[in-house]
Design an enzyme around this catalytic site. Structure first.
Site: not given
Ligand code: LLP
Length: 417
Positions: A273-276, A316, A344-345, A373
């Site tokens: 199940e690879p994504g990245r 992260y 505004c962060e 992502y």
């Protein structure tokens, strides 16, 4: 390897100048390379060709329909985690028998449609969920395929937020409980418990944690065989790491060299199940410099993309390379800056204390390795419209998602009468 390269000091995606795309489609803009996407899928497929695994691309990494369709048409299956992802998978033309479904919190409605569609397997994360799927399958007089997600309790050596295979994480079932379930599988009249699943974390750059986990699962499979129980599938999850900065992740070939012998020995059909690994380096986020702001202690490059477009640095503290789209090869023009968004962060940044060539308002920057992502975690925070997405194939660029409008922002809201 990817298809974002400088030619005559201008950044190109395959055969298209990304600055041209920024001018044509506006910024912030996600740009994906079709060739890179397919190349990464094919690399994995070919590294494991001896066992012909089913590669179920993890939809959560990037769920744009064009991305899904491109992979599905090359034979990929899909790994989903919600009814919404099932909807996308079907819209992208993925056959149900190539869909696997993981999540610790599947609702009755989500289970119902998945059973009706006849997906390949539910990756089940608790006994309560098992009982629920059995109950719902019974109502439809169907038998649902189940893989028990094992929590193998291994350390994947990655960020704590994306570690999933330790017993302190909410995911999966410990070996003893899984054994009890499988021994008593006859209790679940409408389930076919035919596989094991694991997913130990994400952005894992070496094979050791996989080897440790697979060895544990392999001896569990042997133990079951000893009881006359022969499973059909082993799903080893996703998690393969990519290069963001100076990482040196294993290649698909190296990974295969380490784990193929273990997988072959199980004799089971392997699912991944690879994504990245597939989409991470196939995408960039293009953004325009709005202002240069110098304070007594810092220089800020304020850009038009924000943490709502790409939340990974804020969430992260993730590193993404930031490159100018027109490159000036003059070392003296480099300076240390923070690249920040308009939100505004204080967590709204893309790079901190980063050496960048001298840029001016109106220049474009590329935030690299943003294919996974990136858009899929984007939000409307600060009532910002989500970015447009473009897929490049050779010399052609296709708009695969238009930029949201202000009307989109309030589309679902109801003003109290
Ligand atoms: N399978 C399962 C059950 C998963 O939970 C995940 C990712 C994958 C496969 C795909 O993992 P990949 O091959 O992409 O590493 N938002 C974080 C990553 C979260 C991963 C969640 N699960 C980030 O931006 O780093």
């Amino acid at each position: 390897m990817h298809e974002f390269k400088y030619k005559n000091n201008r950044l190109y995606c395959e055969g298209v100048s990304v600055e041209k795309l920024a001018r044509k489609f506006g910024t912030p803009l996600y740009v994906y390379s079709y060739a890179t996407l397919i190349d990464h899928y094919s690399k994995l497929k070919s590294a494991f060709r001896q066992i012909n695994p089913l590669i179920c691309y993890s939809v959560k990494a990037n769920s744009n329909l064009s991305i899904l369709k491109a992979l599905v048409s090359k034979g990929a299956g899909l790994d989903i985690v919600s009814g919404g992802e099932l909807f996308r998978a079907i819209k992208a033309g993925c056959p149900a028998e190539r869909i696997v479904y993981a999540s610790v919190g599947k609702t009755d409605g989500e289970i119902r449609v998945s059973i009706k569609r006849g997906i390949l397997s539910f990756n089940v994360e608790s006994i309560a969920e098992l009982e629920n799927i059995n109950r719902i399958a019974k109502i439809f007089n169907k038998v649902a395929n189940i893989a028990i997600r094992i929590n193998p309790d291994v350390e994947p050596k990655t960020h704590k937020f994306i570690t999933t295979g330790k017993l302190t994480n909410k995911f999966g079932i410990d070996f003893n409980s899984a054994y009890e379930i499988i021994i008593q599988r006859y209790k679940f009249t409408n389930l076919n418990i035919c596989g094991l699943h694991m997913h130990i974390g994400s952005q894992i750059t070496e094979a050791d944690p996989y080897v440790a986990a697979i060895l544990k699962l392999a001896s569990f499979i042997e133990k079951l065989k000893g009881q006359g129980i022969n499973l059909k599938y082993l799903n080893i999850g996703g998690g393969l790491g990519i290069v963001y900065d100076k990482e040196n992740p294993q290649t698909a070939e190296k990974f295969a060299q380490r784990i193929l012998p273990l997988l072959k020995k199980t004799g089971l059909k392997i699912i991944m199940e690879p994504g990245r690994f597939i989409v991470g380096n196939a995408g960039i986020l293009l953004t325009k410099v709005l202002y240069i702001k110098s304070t007594p202690v810092k220089k800020f490059v304020v850009v038009d993309a924000g943490m709502n477009d790409l939340v990974r640095p804020a969430l992260y503290d993730a590193y993404h390379q930031v490159l100018p789209t027109s490159y000036v090869p003059c070392p003296s023009s480099y300076e240390k800056v923070d690249v920040v968004g308009p939100i505004c962060e204080s967590a709204d940044y893309f790079a901190k204390e980063r050496k960048l060539p001298y840029v001016l308002a109106g220049d474009y920057l590329a935030v690299m390795s943003a294919g996974a992502y990136g858009f899929s975690m984007a939000s409307n925070y600060n009532s910002r419209r989500r970015a447009a997405e473009v897929l490049v194939r050779g010399n052609k660029a296709f708009l695969i998602r238009r930029r949201e409008t202000f009307t989109d922002l309030i589309r679902d809201e109801i003003i109290e009468p």
